[in-house]
Design an enzyme around this catalytic site. Structure first.
Site, PDB file in Angstrom:
ATOM      1  N   GLU A  42      53.734  32.456  36.838  1.00  0.00           N
ATOM      2  CA  GLU A  42      52.634  31.553  36.472  1.00  0.00           C
ATOM      3  C   GLU A  42      53.136  30.112  36.537  1.00  0.00           C
ATOM      4  O   GLU A  42      54.314  29.834  36.263  1.00  0.00           O
ATOM      5  CB  GLU A  42      52.155  31.880  35.041  1.00  0.00           C
ATOM      6  N   ASN A  96      46.751  32.107  32.049  1.00  0.00           N
ATOM      7  CA  ASN A  96      45.795  31.112  31.573  1.00  0.00           C
ATOM      8  C   ASN A  96      45.658  29.945  32.554  1.00  0.00           C
ATOM      9  O   ASN A  96      44.588  29.339  32.674  1.00  0.00           O
ATOM     10  CB  ASN A  96      46.236  30.581  30.202  1.00  0.00           C
ATOM     11  N   ASN A 143      41.339  35.783  34.617  1.00  0.00           N
ATOM     12  CA  ASN A 143      42.389  36.176  33.674  1.00  0.00           C
ATOM     13  C   ASN A 143      41.865  36.104  32.244  1.00  0.00           C
ATOM     14  O   ASN A 143      41.287  35.079  31.851  1.00  0.00           O
ATOM     15  CB  ASN A 143      43.585  35.215  33.806  1.00  0.00           C
ATOM     16  N   GLU A 144      42.047  37.161  31.488  1.00  0.00           N
ATOM     17  CA  GLU A 144      41.743  37.196  30.042  1.00  0.00           C
ATOM     18  C   GLU A 144      40.450  36.443  29.711  1.00  0.00           C
ATOM     19  O   GLU A 144      40.428  35.563  28.843  1.00  0.00           O
ATOM     20  CB  GLU A 144      42.928  36.627  29.240  1.00  0.00           C
ATOM     21  N   TYR A 183      51.780  42.396  24.572  1.00  0.00           N
ATOM     22  CA  TYR A 183      53.084  41.819  24.236  1.00  0.00           C
ATOM     23  C   TYR A 183      53.525  42.432  22.911  1.00  0.00           C
ATOM     24  O   TYR A 183      52.837  42.266  21.895  1.00  0.00           O
ATOM     25  CB  TYR A 183      52.981  40.299  24.132  1.00  0.00           C
ATOM     26  N   GLU A 229      50.024  42.393  32.525  1.00  0.00           N
ATOM     27  CA  GLU A 229      50.943  41.602  31.684  1.00  0.00           C
ATOM     28  C   GLU A 229      51.503  42.545  30.626  1.00  0.00           C
ATOM     29  O   GLU A 229      50.751  43.068  29.798  1.00  0.00           O
ATOM     30  CB  GLU A 229      50.228  40.423  31.006  1.00  0.00           C
ATOM     31  N   GLN A 261      57.033  37.454  32.175  1.00  0.00           N
ATOM     32  CA  GLN A 261      56.891  36.971  33.532  1.00  0.00           C
ATOM     33  C   GLN A 261      58.222  37.178  34.267  1.00  0.00           C
ATOM     34  O   GLN A 261      59.007  38.006  33.813  1.00  0.00           O
ATOM     35  CB  GLN A 261      56.487  35.517  33.479  1.00  0.00           C
TER      36      GLN A 261
HETATM   37  O1  AHR Z   1      52.114  35.286  29.976  1.00  0.00           O
HETATM   38  C1  AHR Z   1      51.777  34.241  29.108  1.00  0.00           C
HETATM   39  C2  AHR Z   1      50.272  34.166  28.855  1.00  0.00           C
HETATM   40  O2  AHR Z   1      49.889  35.279  28.088  1.00  0.00           O
HETATM   41  C3  AHR Z   1      49.385  34.238  30.076  1.00  0.00           C
HETATM   42  O3  AHR Z   1      49.180  33.000  30.665  1.00  0.00           O
HETATM   43  C4  AHR Z   1      48.101  34.768  29.506  1.00  0.00           C
HETATM   44  O4  AHR Z   1      47.364  35.503  30.450  1.00  0.00           O
HETATM   45  C5  AHR Z   1      48.526  35.590  28.308  1.00  0.00           C
HETATM   46  O5  AHR Z   1      47.782  35.263  27.186  1.00  0.00           O
END
Ligand code: AHR
Length: 516
Positions: free
Chosen positions: A27, A72, A172-173, A244, A292, A351
């Site tokens: 990103e 994002n 994305n999201e 995450y 992700e 990432q």
């Molecule tokens: O990977 C970091 C961020 O986490 C990304 O930009 C977003 O898609 C997620 O919230």
């Protein structure tokens, strides 16, 4: 010591891994691009500014596909800013990470970098501040051979042949309040459908990923997937999931249990997607793109770790330093993905470099492997093939996982967590059988006994273990090899039986091949 038995059968498979299950993510965020994969002037940079030392580590890590440009960031990105003569490209304020984007690196440079790696590019279109029109323009620019305004623009920019990008994320999201141009499920479902139609009219070979929830603990999770798929079921192939893992609570047992919530998340999304299919009496199966996944918490909640005042270019943000215990939780997450190979067809470690990443660099300096590098490299190299169903007989423990949503206290009870988390992958071309085994007990060894029916004459080809008494130990520039896999001694195989002992809090990879 706990005793665990595992029964496998060569004929009983969950599914075959898709090569795109072993992906990663780049990103425009912090030093992922600038100072990460791209650093003109670095002693290791090639003539295009690609860091060769990073490329070498990427090759060793072994991602197969890389998602770009966000995240994002994608929701405010004008792709036109990142193509054409570099000197003419605008500097823009990036509202995702409150940084300045110099646009010295854009879509064409990314595709060239992917060819050098080599990995397959996966692009996300902006359905936040832009929409279907910008999405169709980018597909025309990238994939149309020539004879139209945007494809000829690409050729004038120096890329004669189409990039042939197959896999695209529809935003994305888009459920997330932090997203530029966030939408309700119905708004997003409509926009995604219209973008998808146009993208496929230009290139019918593309595969499209609709945005699922940005996390399982979002208040709209479940309804979001249902409504979005009601709209775009006929136009997309996959739906996304993001997770995450964290140890905010300082509860390592719960942290190591948390990959089991990824199993649940996957099964829940499959159930919703299949319910949408059932309502339509459709045989189509929407696949999952876990685009992700990682451990991320130290640099997540604190605003100073996420942004730097003054609109800097490539600030050092989200530079999570991974520990031994992070590598264990991370490996558990990898096992969850493998064990759903029938439906999870794409997954991206988020990432790749510097930003919550397996590879760290110093700007102008060296690059090194973080602890999570090793389980990923092993899974990518040895985890391809038929994932076998495992019947595991193992003692369990209880955990309560803390996964905050904003300021809310969110706890997820895990009443019966088996100490062993395991995936078994049979590569039928090589004839090998690889076991990935996580011992989640913090103080007990596991005596492991595996019966692998249908593998009568195998021998140990490779047995490696990651284990350290200090669960907070990490790799640094000064000690880049502090945590890495070491040989796992005392693995015995007789007939179709394997026996070994797994150290407490350890990650283990055992590869068996046909005996000579
Ligand atoms: O990977 C970091 C961020 O986490 C990304 O930009 C977003 O898609 C997620 O919230």
């Amino acid at each position: 010591m706990h005793t665990v038995t595992v029964l496998l059968d060569r004929d009983f498979a969950i599914g075959t891994t898709d090569r795109r299950l072993f992906g990663a993510f780049v990103e425009h965020l912090g030093r992922c691009v600038y100072g990460g994969i791209f650093e003109p002037g670095h002693p290791a940079a090639d003539e295009r500014g690609f860091r060769r030392d990073v490329l070498e580590l990427v090759r060793e890590l072994g991602p197969t596909i890389v998602r770009y440009p966000g995240g994002n960031f994608a929701s405010g990105y004008d792709w036109e800013d990142g193509v054409g003569p570099v000197g003419d490209r605008p500097r823009r304020l990036d509202l995702a990470w409150l940084s300045t984007e110099p646009n010295a690196f854009g879509t064409n440079e990314f595709v060239d970098w992917c060819r050098a790696a080599p990995v397959e590019p996966m692009l996300a279109v902006n359905l936040g501040t832009r929409g279907p029109d910008a999405a169709r323009g980018l597909v025309e620019y990238c994939n149309h051979p020539g004879g139209s305004a945007l494809s000829d623009l690409r050729r004038r920019h120096g890329w004669e042949w189409p990039h042939g990008i197959k896999l695209w994320c529809l935003g994305n999201e888009m459920d997330a309040p932090w997203q530029m141009g966030a939408k309700t499920a119905a708004e997003y479902g409509r926009v995604a459908t219209e973008a998808a139609k146009m993208m496929k009219w230009i290139d019918p070979t593309v595969e499209l990923v609709a945005c699922g929830s940005s996390a399982r603990n979002m208040p709209t999770f479940g309804r979001w997937e249902d409504v979005v798929l009601e709209h775009c079921f006929d136009h997309v192939e996959l739906i996304s999931l993001h997770t995450y893992l964290n140890n905010y609570a300082g509860d390592t047992a719960a942290f190591l249990a948390s990959p089991d919530l990824m199993d649940r998340f996957i099964e829940e999304v499959v159930a919703i997607a299949d319910a949408v299919a059932a309502r339509r009496r459709s045989a189509k199966r929407i696949m999952l793109s876990f685009d992700e996944w990682n451990v991320w918490y130290r640099t997540r909640r604190n605003p100073e770790d996420r942004t730097v005042p003054g609109w800097p270019v490539a600030p050092a943000i989200l530079e999570e330093v991974y520990t031994m215990q992070d590598a264990l939780a991370f490996g558990g997450a990898g096992i969850a993905l493998l064990n759903h190979a029938d439906r999870v067809k794409v997954a991206c470690l988020a990432q790749l470099v510097n930003v919550i990443a397996p590879i760290m660099t110093e700007t102008g300096g060296p690059a090194w492997r973080q602890t999570i590098f090793h389980p990923f490299a092993q899974i990518s190299r040895l985890g391809r093939g038929r994932v076998l169903r495992a019947r595991i007989d193992c003692p369990t423990y209880q955990a309560s996982y803390y996964d905050p949503r904003g300021a809310d206290e969110q706890r997820f009870p895990l009443p019966a967590v088996p100490y062993l988390k395991l995936a078994a992958v049979h590569d039928d071309r090589a004839g090998s059988l690889t076991l990935f085994a996580l011992n989640r007990s913090l103080d007990e060894e596991l005596r492991l006994e595996v019966t692998a029916r249908g593998f009568p004459g195998v021998a140990v080809d490779q047995a490696l273990q990651m284990h350290d008494r200090d669960l907070d130990a990490a790799n640094t520039k000064e000690a880049p090899e502090r945590i890495r896999p070491w040989p796992l001694e005392d693995v015995t195989v007789a007939g179709d039986r394997l026996r070994t002992t797994l150290a407490p809090a350890s990650w283990n990879t055992i590869r068996l091949t046909p005996a000579p």
